[in-house]
Scaffold this motif. Structure first.
Motif, PDB file in Angstrom:
ATOM      1  N   ALA A  98       0.973  -1.240  -0.009  1.00  0.00           N
ATOM      2  CA  ALA A  98       0.047   0.053  -0.088  1.00  0.00           C
ATOM      3  C   ALA A  98       0.846   1.065  -0.166  1.00  0.00           C
ATOM      4  CB  ALA A  98      -0.805  -0.166   1.245  1.00  0.00           C
ATOM      5  N   LEU A  99       1.932   1.170   0.740  1.00  0.00           N
ATOM      6  CA  LEU A  99       2.771   2.326   0.846  1.00  0.00           C
ATOM      7  C   LEU A  99       3.678   2.681  -0.775  1.00  0.00           C
ATOM      8  CD1 LEU A  99       4.559   2.205   4.399  1.00  0.00           C
ATOM      9  CD2 LEU A  99       2.263   3.330   3.593  1.00  0.00           C
ATOM     10  N   SER A 100       3.755   1.664  -1.204  1.00  0.00           N
ATOM     11  CA  SER A 100       4.353   1.634  -2.670  1.00  0.00           C
ATOM     12  C   SER A 100       3.370   2.250  -3.777  1.00  0.00           C
ATOM     13  CB  SER A 100       5.025   0.495  -3.205  1.00  0.00           C
ATOM     14  OG  SER A 100       5.661  -0.348  -2.165  1.00  0.00           O
ATOM     15  N   LEU A 101       2.134   2.337  -3.498  1.00  0.00           N
ATOM     16  CA  LEU A 101       1.201   2.835  -4.699  1.00  0.00           C
ATOM     17  C   LEU A 101       1.287   4.276  -5.034  1.00  0.00           C
ATOM     18  CD1 LEU A 101      -2.130   0.977  -3.466  1.00  0.00           C
ATOM     19  CD2 LEU A 101      -0.439   0.455  -5.469  1.00  0.00           C
ATOM     20  N   PRO A 102       1.620   4.911  -4.089  1.00  0.00           N
ATOM     21  CA  PRO A 102       1.905   6.471  -4.657  1.00  0.00           C
ATOM     22  C   PRO A 102       2.857   6.552  -5.677  1.00  0.00           C
ATOM     23  CG  PRO A 102       1.562   6.512  -2.228  1.00  0.00           C
ATOM     24  CD  PRO A 102       1.683   5.013  -2.555  1.00  0.00           C
ATOM     25  N   PHE A 103       4.068   5.598  -5.669  1.00  0.00           N
ATOM     26  CA  PHE A 103       4.904   5.603  -6.657  1.00  0.00           C
ATOM     27  C   PHE A 103       4.912   5.091  -7.980  1.00  0.00           C
ATOM     28  CE2 PHE A 103       6.394   6.219  -2.216  1.00  0.00           C
ATOM     29  CZ  PHE A 103       7.434   7.401  -2.432  1.00  0.00           C
ATOM     30  N   GLU A 104       3.712   4.289  -8.124  1.00  0.00           N
ATOM     31  CA  GLU A 104       3.766   3.447  -9.370  1.00  0.00           C
ATOM     32  C   GLU A 104       3.486   4.404 -10.511  1.00  0.00           C
ATOM     33  OE1 GLU A 104       0.688   0.608  -8.738  1.00  0.00           O
ATOM     34  OE2 GLU A 104       1.892  -0.764  -7.422  1.00  0.00           O
ATOM     35  N   ALA A 105       2.964   5.489 -10.627  1.00  0.00           N
ATOM     36  CA  ALA A 105       2.596   6.302 -11.787  1.00  0.00           C
ATOM     37  C   ALA A 105       3.565   7.173 -11.976  1.00  0.00           C
ATOM     38  CB  ALA A 105       1.096   6.835 -11.587  1.00  0.00           C
ATOM     39  N   SER A 106       4.690   7.291 -11.217  1.00  0.00           N
ATOM     40  CA  SER A 106       5.881   8.418 -11.452  1.00  0.00           C
ATOM     41  C   SER A 106       6.994   7.686 -11.850  1.00  0.00           C
ATOM     42  CB  SER A 106       5.550   9.211  -9.939  1.00  0.00           C
ATOM     43  OG  SER A 106       6.496   8.312  -9.019  1.00  0.00           O
ATOM     44  N   SER A 107       7.892   8.771 -11.962  1.00  0.00           N
ATOM     45  CA  SER A 107       9.346   8.342 -12.401  1.00  0.00           C
ATOM     46  C   SER A 107      10.268   8.028 -11.118  1.00  0.00           C
ATOM     47  CB  SER A 107       9.906   9.237 -13.625  1.00  0.00           C
ATOM     48  OG  SER A 107       9.892  10.517 -12.569  1.00  0.00           O
ATOM     49  N   VAL A 108       9.682   8.276 -10.022  1.00  0.00           N
ATOM     50  CA  VAL A 108      10.299   8.278  -8.629  1.00  0.00           C
ATOM     51  C   VAL A 108       9.892   6.765  -8.477  1.00  0.00           C
ATOM     52  CG1 VAL A 108      10.230   8.787  -6.278  1.00  0.00           C
ATOM     53  CG2 VAL A 108       9.707  10.489  -8.260  1.00  0.00           C
ATOM     54  N   ASP A 109      11.109   6.231  -7.778  1.00  0.00           N
ATOM     55  CA  ASP A 109      11.259   5.012  -7.228  1.00  0.00           C
ATOM     56  C   ASP A 109      11.496   4.622  -5.712  1.00  0.00           C
ATOM     57  OD1 ASP A 109      11.690   2.012  -8.422  1.00  0.00           O
ATOM     58  OD2 ASP A 109      13.059   2.050  -6.711  1.00  0.00           O
ATOM     59  N   ILE A 110      10.863   3.561  -5.237  1.00  0.00           N
ATOM     60  CA  ILE A 110      10.780   3.428  -3.967  1.00  0.00           C
ATOM     61  C   ILE A 110      11.111   1.933  -3.602  1.00  0.00           C
ATOM     62  CG2 ILE A 110       8.479   2.832  -3.473  1.00  0.00           C
ATOM     63  CD1 ILE A 110       8.688   4.181  -0.651  1.00  0.00           C
ATOM     64  N   THR A 111      12.137   1.582  -2.618  1.00  0.00           N
ATOM     65  CA  THR A 111      12.728   0.297  -2.440  1.00  0.00           C
ATOM     66  C   THR A 111      12.581   0.060  -1.171  1.00  0.00           C
ATOM     67  OG1 THR A 111      14.196   0.745  -4.514  1.00  0.00           O
ATOM     68  CG2 THR A 111      14.554  -1.255  -2.993  1.00  0.00           C
ATOM     69  N   PHE A 112      11.807  -1.012  -0.866  1.00  0.00           N
ATOM     70  CA  PHE A 112      12.037  -1.306   0.661  1.00  0.00           C
ATOM     71  C   PHE A 112      12.891  -2.436   0.905  1.00  0.00           C
ATOM     72  CE2 PHE A 112       7.736   0.756   0.456  1.00  0.00           C
ATOM     73  CZ  PHE A 112       7.792   1.441   1.447  1.00  0.00           C
ATOM     74  N   THR A 113      13.494  -2.479   2.151  1.00  0.00           N
ATOM     75  CA  THR A 113      14.448  -3.478   2.677  1.00  0.00           C
ATOM     76  C   THR A 113      13.809  -4.025   4.040  1.00  0.00           C
ATOM     77  OG1 THR A 113      16.428  -2.525   1.947  1.00  0.00           O
ATOM     78  CG2 THR A 113      16.672  -3.972   3.717  1.00  0.00           C
ATOM     79  N   THR A 114      13.541  -5.333   3.987  1.00  0.00           N
ATOM     80  CA  THR A 114      12.842  -5.753   5.026  1.00  0.00           C
ATOM     81  C   THR A 114      13.616  -7.120   5.624  1.00  0.00           C
ATOM     82  OG1 THR A 114      11.616  -7.330   3.544  1.00  0.00           O
ATOM     83  CG2 THR A 114      10.332  -5.296   4.420  1.00  0.00           C
ATOM     84  N   ASP A 115      14.513  -7.656   4.915  1.00  0.00           N
ATOM     85  CA  ASP A 115      15.490  -8.859   5.580  1.00  0.00           C
ATOM     86  C   ASP A 115      16.253  -8.265   6.755  1.00  0.00           C
ATOM     87  OD1 ASP A 115      16.818 -11.547   4.872  1.00  0.00           O
ATOM     88  OD2 ASP A 115      18.547  -9.996   5.143  1.00  0.00           O
ATOM     89  N   LYS A 116      16.201  -9.067   7.652  1.00  0.00           N
ATOM     90  CA  LYS A 116      16.835  -8.521   8.804  1.00  0.00           C
ATOM     91  C   LYS A 116      18.497  -8.272   8.708  1.00  0.00           C
ATOM     92  CE  LYS A 116      17.445  -7.814  13.460  1.00  0.00           C
ATOM     93  NZ  LYS A 116      16.931  -6.430  13.922  1.00  0.00           N
ATOM     94  N   ALA A 117      19.077  -9.249   7.990  1.00  0.00           N
ATOM     95  CA  ALA A 117      20.423  -9.119   7.836  1.00  0.00           C
ATOM     96  C   ALA A 117      20.712  -7.939   6.978  1.00  0.00           C
ATOM     97  CB  ALA A 117      21.000 -10.383   7.176  1.00  0.00           C
ATOM     98  N   ALA A 118      20.024  -7.675   6.153  1.00  0.00           N
ATOM     99  CA  ALA A 118      20.171  -6.431   5.189  1.00  0.00           C
ATOM    100  C   ALA A 118      19.670  -5.204   6.094  1.00  0.00           C
ATOM    101  CB  ALA A 118      19.257  -6.667   4.124  1.00  0.00           C
ATOM    102  N   LEU A 119      18.875  -5.127   6.691  1.00  0.00           N
ATOM    103  CA  LEU A 119      18.379  -4.155   7.665  1.00  0.00           C
ATOM    104  C   LEU A 119      19.548  -3.910   8.548  1.00  0.00           C
ATOM    105  CD1 LEU A 119      14.546  -4.752   8.849  1.00  0.00           C
ATOM    106  CD2 LEU A 119      15.703  -2.870   7.541  1.00  0.00           C
ATOM    107  N   ASP A 120      20.348  -4.711   9.113  1.00  0.00           N
ATOM    108  CA  ASP A 120      21.490  -4.572  10.095  1.00  0.00           C
ATOM    109  C   ASP A 120      22.411  -3.773   9.279  1.00  0.00           C
ATOM    110  OD1 ASP A 120      20.192  -5.472  12.124  1.00  0.00           O
ATOM    111  OD2 ASP A 120      20.951  -7.690  12.069  1.00  0.00           O
TER     112      ASP A 120
END
Length: 320
Positions: A98-120
């Motif tokens: 749901a938080l990614s939806l505002p970016f779908e129709a734009s040239s702006v990108d959003i990337t989420f990191t959720t993996d614990k090791a990657a978050l660290d």
């Protein structure tokens, strides 16, 4: 929409990126409020960056607000920076879609990191950027003497409130000592300063996700668009009961180097920033070829009891 460059000339706003993001967020809120009042907003973002006029706004009557516009308008008063520790157990991973939806129709990108090791790993870069910030004389001055305020001061009208930071008594003592540049300079000579990586360690450890907003090029129109999409995402987070906290200084340092806006940094600091930027890119935390401009944490936490103060629109908005 005008940019007053007399108040935004800071290390934290290299290239005017932070200002453009903030203007984009303000324009989004304006557009949403106008939609509810029956107006369609037409925006024209100005180029190049050295012009004081950032955007022209035209209101066209006859607009019927959508459900999303009405829901986001209702969320505007609830939208705040949430620096609470957070509770990972109460987080629904599906909310990120749901938080990614505002970016779908734009040239702006959003990337989420959720993996614990990657978050660290990403969190370690964020903490190191905090250390670089506090050990830089100009950035240190701006934080302690311009940004950091206290709610007990009746004259404070804007800024980051000390009461928002959820500090322990030991942290508060350390912060008072750190206010002295002479003390920081002494630590610099000793090659110390790791304590500054601890302030964000606890909230980062309790983050459900970290997000990075990036753009294909750093121009006013691209960054303003990023600010608008970012604000829609933030309002949607408020609608879903999620906390958003910017963790921006890593981004500030990275795009300062990319834009060659490094006059306030020593050669040693430039090398440290370069290492941070390379690590951020090599880890793939944002798409290759993009410019990262905004980083934030997502978490489940109750609304903050104390929020940053902002100037009222009556002080900043003039209709022509």
């Amino acid at each position: 929409m005008l940019l007053d460059k007399t108040v935004n000339d800071s290390v934290g706003d290299n290239g005017g990126v932070a200002s453009m993001l903030g203007i984009g967020a303000a324009l989004e809120n304006f557009s949403i409020a106008a939609a509810v009042e029956g107006f369609q907003t037409r925006l024209s973002v100005m180029e190049p960056q050295d012009l004081p006029v950032v955007a022209e706004i035209t209101l066209v009557p006859g607009h019927v607000a959508s459900e999303d516009e009405r829901a986001r308008a209702a969320a505007i008063p609830k939208r705040s920076t949430n620096r609470g520790v957070g509770d990972e157990s109460g987080f629904d991973p599906a909310a990120l879609a749901a938080l990614s939806l505002p970016f779908e129709a734009s040239s702006v990108d959003i990337t989420f990191t959720t993996d614990k090791a990657a978050l660290d790993r990403l969190g370690a870069l964020v903490r190191e950027a905090d250390r670089v910030r506090m050990m830089n004389k100009q950035a240190h001055y701006e934080f302690f003497f311009h940004e950091l305020k206290s709610a007990s001061d009746p004259d404070v009208r804007e800024g980051l409130l000390l009461e928002e930071l959820n500090l322990t008594e030991l942290d508060k003592v350390g912060l008072r000592i750190s206010r002295s540049w002479e003390a920081i300079d002494f630590l610099r000579d000793l090659g110390k300063g790791k304590a500054f990586t601890r302030m964000s360690k606890v909230p980062l450890a309790h983050s459900s996700a970290l997000g990075i907003v990036s753009v294909p090029e750093v121009t006013p129109s691209r960054v303003v668009s990023a600010g608008m999409a970012m604000e829609r995402m933030w309002l949607d987070a408020a609608r879903h009961g999620l906390g958003i906290q910017p963790m921006t200084y890593l981004m500030v340092l990275v795009y300062a180097l990319k834009l060659k806006q490094t006059a306030h940094f020593s050669d040693e600091e430039k090398n440290q920033i370069d290492q941070l930027g390379r690590a951020l890119e090599e880890e793939g935390f944002y798409p290759k070829g993009q410019y990262p401009v905004f980083l934030f944490r997502v978490h489940s936490a109750p609304p903050p009891q104390t929020t940053s103060r902002r100037l009222p629109t009556t002080d900043t908005l003039v209709y022509l």
